[in-house]
Design a protein around this motif. Structure first.
Motif: not given
Ligand code: URP
Ligand code: ZN
Ligand code: ZN
Length: 467
Positions: A258-270, A350-357
């Motif tokens: 809708r164009g709302v400036p809504a942002f969010a983060e998550t964390c590796p544990q999730y 974690l994010t390199y191994d589980g995300g990039v690789r």
């Protein structure tokens, strides 16, 4: 002092290039081909052949030396920032807890005292806000305009501890629209959760797994939708912290559409752990008691998609460790287990191994999530989060082929367990530099306690709004 990092592959959020990089004192001064032939004096050379050079990681969600759950989080600014550096993080933003009913300024002074002279890497602060009174609004203005504290965390969770009512949240949002600050929301329906918790305890359900059962994804989704609606009405941007569930993510996605400036983060544990961890034998499930709790495997897939498609903009850690002994405060009542887990050292690994690789994230997107986006979101860019002349020389020489077995026996946090004990990851930092100073090299600490400085932050970068 001139340090030449040569023969590496420089990777930013947008570009990948084989180039050398010159650091002069605390700053990056030059990027180009064959700099050795062009620069007169070099004091130190780092060979990055076959390695990737990235802006240092920025973790915008940590809780160091924080009184919480009847105890204090295990890592202070010394052990926490040391662990961060070993994992390739060169800047953190930690949450100030002001005294309940007291001045925000008092909390700021306390946090400066906690951090000064202790940190290995640079740090900034967010301010936690509870009830919003007229004086609170004036203090928020001062924090944004003069103190370099430009973001405020409010909670729809933890009644009696941190929870703010909707009026307070709305007032804070309206004020940040006016003063340029950013509201960060812990979105779970805390009062409904309390009803479920009391019911579970009354039925004799006291084990750690009931922590997760009494905090269902629906109540995270409800609160996420509610706080976004408040932000939309206030005309203010909003940032949802530690988002865990597909149902909550749907609210962020719909708002952004809708164009709302809504942002969010998550964390590796999730992204890597699920509610199955609560089934660990004995009291093992307590290691994973955090809020919101670990979710289902299907949620993990939704979060990975969200990271790829920019429905989620940042990965932070919510580092809030407690020892196994402290977790035992809730041995007979899961609601008394201190909420939180360690993570400050493992985020890039974690994010390199589980995300990039695995191909889930490109290398550039990974750099964006780990460094550039948090820098832009929290007013640190371009001083941090970029590889550009004039930026702080906060850098990591990353070895994509280095393997590491994660264990509490070898990590650098003061906490006595590791949520990913025995897991092997590929890709790890080889050199970590904070403002031109090598803090970690080949798994050895070379940095100095007290080198890390407080960073006054600016506003949410306007170009972040057009992502
Ligand atoms: O369980 C958690 N997340 N502990 C830290 C406090 C918070 O809500 O972020
Ligand atoms: Zn929270
Ligand atoms: Zn947190």
């Amino acid at each position: 002092m001139r340090t030449l990092i040569e023969h590496g592959t420089l990777v930013t959020a947008t570009d990948t290039a084989l180039a050398d990089l010159l650091v002069e004192d605390e700053k990056i001064s030059l990027i180009g081909a064959n700099l050795r032939a062009k620069v007169e004096r070099i004091d130190q050379a780092i060979d990055a052949k076959g390695k990737v050079v990235i802006p240092g990681g920025i973790d915008v969600h940590t809780h160091l030396d924080m009184p919480f759950g009847g105890t204090v989080s295990t890592d202070d600014f010394e052990t926490g920032t040391r662990a961060a550096a070993f994992g390739g993080t060169t800047c953190i933003v930690d949450f100030i807890v002001p005294p309940s009913g007291g001045a925000l300024r008092e909390g700021l002074d306390t946090w400066h005292r906690k951090a000064e002279g202790k940190a290995y890497i640079d740090y900034g602060f967010h301010m936690i806000v509870r009830a919003v009174k007229d004086e609170t609004l004036r203090e928020m203005d001062d924090l944004v305009r003069h103190q370099g504290v430009t973001s405020f965390k409010l909670f729809t969770a933890y009644p009696g501890v941190f929870l703010s009512d909707d009026a307070s949240i709305f007032k804070a949002l309206v004020r940040t629209r006016e003063n340029g600050g950013l509201v960060m929301m812990h979105a779970e329906n805390g009062t409904a959760i309390d009803v479920l918790v009391q019911r579970a305890l009354a039925q004799g359900n006291t084990a750690p797994r009931y922590h997760a059962e009494t905090r269902p994804a629906e109540l995270e989704a409800e609160a996420t939708g509610r706080v976004i609606a408040l932000a939309e009405t206030a005309g203010a941007p909003i940032y949802v912290v530690h988002l865990t569930a597909k149902k909550a993510l749907e609210h962020v996605r719909a708002a952004r559409d809708r164009g709302v400036p809504a942002f969010a983060e998550t964390c590796p544990q999730y992204l890597f752990l699920s509610s199955e961890s609560y089934e660990e034998p004995g009291f093992g499930g307590a290691k994973y008691v955090m809020s919101p709790p670990l979710r289902e495997k299907s949620d993990q897939e939704a979060l990975w998609r969200g990271l790829k498609n920019d429905e989620l903009q940042v990965v932070s850690t919510d580092h809030c460790p407690f020892t196994l002994q402290e977790k035992r405060l809730g041995e007979h009542d899961f609601s008394k287990i201190p909420n939180g887990a360690p993570g400050i050292e493992y985020r890039l690994l974690l994010t390199y191994d589980g995300g990039v690789r695995t191909g889930r994230l490109s290398l550039n997107r990974w750099v964006q999530l780990m460094s550039t986006a948090p820098a832009k979101m929290f007013g640190l860019y371009p001083r941090k989060g970029s590889l550009s002349p004039g930026a702080d020389a906060d850098l990591v020489v990353w070895n994509p082929e280095k393997t590491l077995t994660m264990s509490a026996a070898t990590h650098h946090s003061a906490v006595d367990y590791h949520p990913y004990e025995g897991c092997v990851v590929e890709g790890a930092p080889e050199v970590v530099m904070s403002r031109g100073k090598v803090v970690v090299r080949d798994d050895r600490l070379t940095g100095e306690k007290g080198h890390g400085r407080f960073v006054k932050r600016g506003e949410l970068q306007s170009n972040a709004l057009s992502w």
